[in-house]
Design a protein around this motif. Structure first.
Motif, PDB file in Angstrom:
ATOM      1  N   TYR A  34       0.904  -1.315   0.336  1.00  0.00           N
ATOM      2  CA  TYR A  34      -0.289   0.406   0.041  1.00  0.00           C
ATOM      3  C   TYR A  34       0.716   0.884   0.168  1.00  0.00           C
ATOM      4  O   TYR A  34       0.665   2.565  -0.956  1.00  0.00           O
ATOM      5  N   ARG A  35       2.067   1.209   0.943  1.00  0.00           N
ATOM      6  CA  ARG A  35       2.569   2.481   0.822  1.00  0.00           C
ATOM      7  C   ARG A  35       3.490   2.358  -0.222  1.00  0.00           C
ATOM      8  O   ARG A  35       3.723   3.526  -1.052  1.00  0.00           O
ATOM      9  N   LYS A  38       1.016   4.422  -3.419  1.00  0.00           N
ATOM     10  CA  LYS A  38       0.839   5.614  -2.806  1.00  0.00           C
ATOM     11  C   LYS A  38       1.367   6.616  -3.126  1.00  0.00           C
ATOM     12  O   LYS A  38       1.887   7.700  -3.676  1.00  0.00           O
ATOM     13  N   ALA A  39       3.065   5.732  -2.552  1.00  0.00           N
ATOM     14  CA  ALA A  39       4.227   7.042  -2.615  1.00  0.00           C
ATOM     15  C   ALA A  39       4.256   7.321  -4.041  1.00  0.00           C
ATOM     16  O   ALA A  39       5.408   8.368  -4.307  1.00  0.00           O
ATOM     17  N   ALA A  41       2.168   7.906  -6.129  1.00  0.00           N
ATOM     18  CA  ALA A  41       1.472   8.493  -6.581  1.00  0.00           C
ATOM     19  C   ALA A  41       2.024  10.081  -7.326  1.00  0.00           C
ATOM     20  O   ALA A  41       2.750  10.553  -6.236  1.00  0.00           O
ATOM     21  N   GLU A  45      -3.406  13.508  -5.836  1.00  0.00           N
ATOM     22  CA  GLU A  45      -4.861  12.027  -6.032  1.00  0.00           C
ATOM     23  C   GLU A  45      -5.055  12.019  -4.642  1.00  0.00           C
ATOM     24  O   GLU A  45      -3.655  11.482  -4.321  1.00  0.00           O
ATOM     25  N   ARG A  46      -6.097  11.697  -3.980  1.00  0.00           N
ATOM     26  CA  ARG A  46      -6.285  10.913  -3.040  1.00  0.00           C
ATOM     27  C   ARG A  46      -6.075   9.184  -3.476  1.00  0.00           C
ATOM     28  O   ARG A  46      -6.775   8.997  -4.888  1.00  0.00           O
ATOM     29  N   PHE A  47      -5.713   8.591  -2.606  1.00  0.00           N
ATOM     30  CA  PHE A  47      -5.397   7.053  -3.633  1.00  0.00           C
ATOM     31  C   PHE A  47      -5.698   6.551  -2.161  1.00  0.00           C
ATOM     32  O   PHE A  47      -5.445   6.440  -0.395  1.00  0.00           O
ATOM     33  N   ASP A  48      -6.458   5.061  -2.032  1.00  0.00           N
ATOM     34  CA  ASP A  48      -6.471   4.499  -1.116  1.00  0.00           C
ATOM     35  C   ASP A  48      -7.117   3.038  -2.525  1.00  0.00           C
ATOM     36  O   ASP A  48      -7.781   2.542  -3.132  1.00  0.00           O
ATOM     37  N   PRO A  66      -8.758  -0.358  -6.226  1.00  0.00           N
ATOM     38  CA  PRO A  66      -8.281   0.817  -6.430  1.00  0.00           C
ATOM     39  C   PRO A  66      -9.678   1.357  -6.677  1.00  0.00           C
ATOM     40  O   PRO A  66     -10.522   1.513  -6.717  1.00  0.00           O
ATOM     41  N   GLY A  71      -7.565   5.808  -8.795  1.00  0.00           N
ATOM     42  CA  GLY A  71      -6.817   5.229  -8.444  1.00  0.00           C
ATOM     43  C   GLY A  71      -6.167   4.247  -9.023  1.00  0.00           C
ATOM     44  O   GLY A  71      -5.163   3.004  -8.377  1.00  0.00           O
ATOM     45  N   ILE A  74      -2.997   5.437 -10.843  1.00  0.00           N
ATOM     46  CA  ILE A  74      -1.892   4.976 -10.344  1.00  0.00           C
ATOM     47  C   ILE A  74      -1.117   3.717 -10.109  1.00  0.00           C
ATOM     48  O   ILE A  74      -0.511   3.436 -10.254  1.00  0.00           O
TER      49      ILE A  74
END
Length: 261
Positions: A34-35, A38-39, A41, A45-48, A66, A71, A74
């Motif tokens: 996940y890290r 996310k890193a 991107a 943008e919001r990522f989850d 995503p 997402g 990304i």
């Protein structure tokens, strides 16, 4: 969302198919992946990721989806770049150190308690094994040293056994930066600046692809006004009423724009 746009992560424990996966390894794999994504991107943008599938059988398999089109984009970029990276050995230039740190954390148990991890997304299959682990570990380059300045609060001076260090706490960037100084500078430079907002000039040391220094060898220190003491916009509004020479502000700005055109 199409199942092809889901990440399927299969984690195979060492010791064969009948071996159960360690809970700590499972959490580490999910957290590190996940890290890393996310890193990677490049924008804001919001990522989850959502957990949409989980197999309790060995080997453990989890499906992650995503959130939103951003997402998906990304994840697509991350998977494409990592796949190319593992084939060529060339670290993607757009990936910062934090991406590779997370990938390193992800791959650390591999070859030990985990035999390999398999990531599948949109038809691409990436195998994390001993070979890719070595690729990641060899990527990190040496520290870089450059001359420059950085500012922050000067605290935690330590002269025990001639360590001669203090901590600098910047407003942005890392939580703190380790600073080293010469013993002769303690009385004239360090002590007067203790607990104050300062600019430190010297040799700045950066880890590979880090944006901020982690260490400074101090040559000069300048005490700066504290941030809360800086004038606010309301304080300087109207301080120079004759700055436009009697011309209205809109005409003055318009004239400048015409000259720049």
């Amino acid at each position: 969302m199409s199942q092809s746009k889901r990440i399927r992560l299969t984690i195979k424990p060492a010791g064969g198919p009948d071996q159960n996966l360690n809970a700590g390894d499972f959490v580490n794999q999910l957290s590190s992946l996940y890290r890393a994504i996310k890193a990677s991107a490049t924008g804001q943008e919001r990522f989850d990721l959502l957990v949409v599938g989980l197999s309790l059988d060995s080997p453990a398999t989890v499906e992650l989806e995503p959130v939103g089109e951003a997402g998906v984009a990304i994840v697509e970029n991350f998977v494409s770049r990592v796949d190319e990276y593992f084939h060529t050995g060339d670290a993607p230039k757009e990936f910062g150190r934090d991406v590779f740190t997370a990938l390193s954390d992800f791959s650390n148990p591999i070859g030990k308690s985990i035999s390999r991890s398999l990531l599948v997304f949109d038809g691409k299959e990436i195998c994390f094994d001993a070979k890719t682990h070595n690729t990641i570990e060899k990527t990190f380059g040496p520290d870089e040293v450059t001359s420059g300045s950085v500012d922050g609060m000067l605290e935690m001076v330590n002269v025990h056994k001639d360590k001669n260090t203090f901590r600098l706490y910047p407003v942005v960037g890392p939580n703190n930066i380790a600073c080293k100084f010469e013993k002769k500078d303690l009385e004239n430079k360090i002590s007067p600046a203790l607990g104050k907002y300062v600019q430190v000039t010297g040799d700045l040391k950066y880890k590979w692809r880090d944006k901020f220094p982690f260490e400074v060898f101090v040559k000069e220190i300048e005490v700066l006004p504290n941030i809360e003491d800086q004038p606010k916009f309301a304080d300087i509004l109207g301080m120079a009423p004759d700055a436009t020479g009697g011309v209205s502000s809109d005409k003055f700005v318009g004239k400048l724009r015409s000259e720049w055109a």
